[in-house]
Structure formats: C-alpha cells, structure tokens
Design an enzyme around this catalytic site. Sequence first.
Site, PDB file in Angstrom:
ATOM      1  N   LYS A  13       0.985  -0.682  -0.032  1.00 25.99           N
ATOM      2  CA  LYS A  13       0.154   0.424  -0.042  1.00 25.99           C
ATOM      3  C   LYS A  13       0.263   1.224   0.031  1.00 25.99           C
ATOM      4  CE  LYS A  13      -1.716  -1.098   4.106  1.00 25.99           C
ATOM      5  NZ  LYS A  13      -1.612  -2.605   4.026  1.00 25.99           N
ATOM      6  N   ARG A  89      -8.571   0.238   8.960  1.00 28.62           N
ATOM      7  CA  ARG A  89      -8.915  -1.316   9.374  1.00 28.62           C
ATOM      8  C   ARG A  89      -9.879  -2.247  10.350  1.00 28.62           C
ATOM      9  NH1 ARG A  89      -2.867  -0.153   8.672  1.00 28.62           N
ATOM     10  NH2 ARG A  89      -1.511  -2.004   9.400  1.00 28.62           N
ATOM     11  N   ARG A 128      11.960  -5.537   4.756  1.00 27.34           N
ATOM     12  CA  ARG A 128      11.465  -3.627   4.056  1.00 27.34           C
ATOM     13  C   ARG A 128      12.829  -2.978   4.990  1.00 27.34           C
ATOM     14  NH1 ARG A 128       5.532  -2.138   5.372  1.00 27.34           N
ATOM     15  NH2 ARG A 128       5.866  -2.205   6.854  1.00 27.34           N
ATOM     16  N   ARG A 161      12.033  -1.248  10.679  1.00 34.62           N
ATOM     17  CA  ARG A 161      10.776  -0.451  11.744  1.00 34.62           C
ATOM     18  C   ARG A 161      11.058  -1.419  12.772  1.00 34.62           C
ATOM     19  NH1 ARG A 161       5.174   0.155   8.623  1.00 34.62           N
ATOM     20  NH2 ARG A 161       4.835  -0.620  10.538  1.00 34.62           N
ATOM     21  N   ARG A 172       0.555  -9.204  13.541  1.00 36.64           N
ATOM     22  CA  ARG A 172       0.088  -7.982  12.446  1.00 36.64           C
ATOM     23  C   ARG A 172      -1.261  -9.401  11.379  1.00 36.64           C
ATOM     24  NH1 ARG A 172       4.812  -5.812  11.041  1.00 36.64           N
ATOM     25  NH2 ARG A 172       4.007  -4.045   9.601  1.00 36.64           N
TER      26      ARG A 172
HETATM   27  P1  ADP Z   1       2.031  -2.052   8.029  1.00 38.94           P
HETATM   28  O1  ADP Z   1       0.865  -1.397   6.422  1.00 38.94           O
HETATM   29  O2  ADP Z   1       3.298  -3.006   7.511  1.00 38.94           O
HETATM   30  O3  ADP Z   1       0.778  -2.569   9.158  1.00 38.94           O
HETATM   31  P2  ADP Z   1       1.255   0.795   9.161  1.00 38.94           P
HETATM   32  O4  ADP Z   1       2.544   1.346   8.899  1.00 38.94           O
HETATM   33  O5  ADP Z   1      -0.206   1.217   8.065  1.00 38.94           O
HETATM   34  O6  ADP Z   1       2.325  -0.630   8.620  1.00 38.94           O
HETATM   35  O7  ADP Z   1       0.566   0.265  10.567  1.00 38.94           O
HETATM   36  C1  ADP Z   1       1.639   0.551  11.347  1.00 38.94           C
HETATM   37  C2  ADP Z   1       0.506  -0.094  12.907  1.00 38.94           C
HETATM   38  O8  ADP Z   1       0.201   0.840  13.009  1.00 38.94           O
HETATM   39  C3  ADP Z   1      -0.008  -1.127  12.761  1.00 38.94           C
HETATM   40  O9  ADP Z   1       0.501  -2.568  13.248  1.00 38.94           O
HETATM   41  C4  ADP Z   1      -0.798  -0.568  14.187  1.00 38.94           C
HETATM   42  O10 ADP Z   1      -0.549  -0.840  15.449  1.00 38.94           O
HETATM   43  C5  ADP Z   1      -0.766   0.981  13.784  1.00 38.94           C
HETATM   44  N1  ADP Z   1      -2.009   1.574  12.836  1.00 38.94           N
HETATM   45  C6  ADP Z   1      -1.488   2.405  11.939  1.00 38.94           C
HETATM   46  N2  ADP Z   1      -2.978   2.720  10.713  1.00 38.94           N
HETATM   47  C7  ADP Z   1      -4.111   2.027  11.512  1.00 38.94           C
HETATM   48  C8  ADP Z   1      -5.512   2.161  11.752  1.00 38.94           C
HETATM   49  N3  ADP Z   1      -5.853   2.450  11.116  1.00 38.94           N
HETATM   50  N4  ADP Z   1      -6.177   1.555  13.129  1.00 38.94           N
HETATM   51  C9  ADP Z   1      -5.037   1.422  13.953  1.00 38.94           C
HETATM   52  N5  ADP Z   1      -4.101   0.845  14.075  1.00 38.94           N
HETATM   53  C10 ADP Z   1      -3.620   1.916  13.005  1.00 38.94           C
END
Ligand code: ADP
Length: 218
Positions: A13, A89, A128, A161, A172
């Site tokens: 994404k 999410r 990554r 990260r 996750r």
């Molecule tokens: P990835 O897509 O690789 O999981 P992100 O950078 O999108 O990584 O998200 C990293 C973390 O940030 C998630 O595991 C979660 O803890 C938090 N997070 C991101 N977006 C949301 C969301 N919309 N709602 C709740 N937690 C979120």
Amino acid sequence: MNIVLLGAPGAGKGTLAGALKDQLGVHHISTGDLIRLEIKGGTAIGLEIKRYVESGGLVPDEVVTRMIEGKIKATVADKKGYMFDGFPRTTAQAKELDRIMQENKIELGFALYMEASMDVVLKRLTGRRVCKACGALYHLTNMPSKKAGICDTCGGDLYQRADDNEETIRKRMSVYNESTRPIIDYYKAQGKLKAINADNGADDVKGALLKILNEKKS
Ligand code: ADP
Ligand code: ZN
C-alpha cells in the site's frame, strides 16, 4: 479521486501510494506514518499509543479517526483528493470514514483490494527498510537503495521498523485477518471494491491501478 488502499501488511500500500501520489496529484494519508510521527515526537498521543504499535495491535479507533478527520478538514478545500493507506482497518473505522467524507462533501471512488499471498508479504516485511528522514520505502532485495543503508532521494539513513520482526509480524497478520479483512465485504456490499494481484512487482501493481483509473474515466 478518493481511494482507499486495502490489504495485509506488506501488500504494498505504502509503496503504491508513494509511487503515484505526485502523478495523480492526491494527498497520501498513511495512518501508520501519522502514528509513527506522534510516537517519534513524544507527544501525549504518541506516548499513549506506542504500546499498541509495538505489540502489533491496533491503535484505538477514536484516536486514528481523529487523526484522519483532522487531516481531511485541513486539506479538503484544495480538492486534490486522497489516497488512504492503512485506514480504515476496522469496520468501525470504515463507517467513520463514510461519515467524515459525507460531512466534508467528498465521495469514495473505490477501495482497491491489494491481494497478496502470505509468503510474499512475509518476505517483504522482513526485508523492508525505511528512510529515517523522508519515509521512503526500500527492500533489501526487491527494491534496494543504490548505496546500502542510504536513501536514494534524500541521503537519509535507512532503518528497520521495530514492528517488522517475525513475532510482531505474525501478530499483525492475525489482527489483519480478524479485524481488517471484514472491510473487504463492507466495500463489496457498497459496490466499491476493485481487486488486483499484489504479488506482482511494484511496476505491475502501479500499472493495474492506472488501468482501473483509465477505465473509470472513459
Ligand atoms: P503495515 O501496513 O506494514 O502494517 P502501517 O504503517 O500501516 O504498517 O501500520 C503500523 C502500525 O500502526 C499497525 O500495526 C497499527 O499498530 C498502527 N495503525 C496504523 N494504522 C492504523 C489504523 N487505521 N487503526 C489502528 N491502528 C493503526
Ligand atoms: Zn529519504
């Protein structure tokens, strides 16, 4: 045009949005990036949500929804449109996004479901690397920087990260399957779901989205 990018962690994404936001002239809103900024800045919100991110869980819906609403309100007047990356999410967040869009008089074009297989996303996440300074994304073998450990665009240091370790990745993935996957049906029911094969390389994925956008226009 307003697009939601849907898919498991590692589906690509952020890579897709990063590659197309300038060409499409849209705002790229990544809740993950917004959240990491708060944590890095040591803000009150940052301190409150750090533990969720580190354990691979989700930040509470109200917190991320407030972030998104603030971003949209601050930028909606420029009419550029949005690419949402990592939001919604949960079904509750999807409903909140519908409300926020309605209140700001904008409409969702479609949700792009980036379908990727488990072994592909695991390889992407463990390899990554991210630029500390500008957030650009790299991968040790799929998308290496020209100079190891250094960002091609800004010269910043690359890092891994904290949540891109095997144990947190596994958590996750299960959170994705349980809480996020149901959103696919939410958008399908609205007739707003488009799916693409996200196992393909970044250029093919980009081409697939551009094709959908062209078909929409004609
Ligand atoms: P990835 O897509 O690789 O999981 P992100 O950078 O999108 O990584 O998200 C990293 C973390 O940030 C998630 O595991 C979660 O803890 C938090 N997070 C991101 N977006 C949301 C969301 N919309 N709602 C709740 N937690 C979120
Ligand atoms: Zn950089």
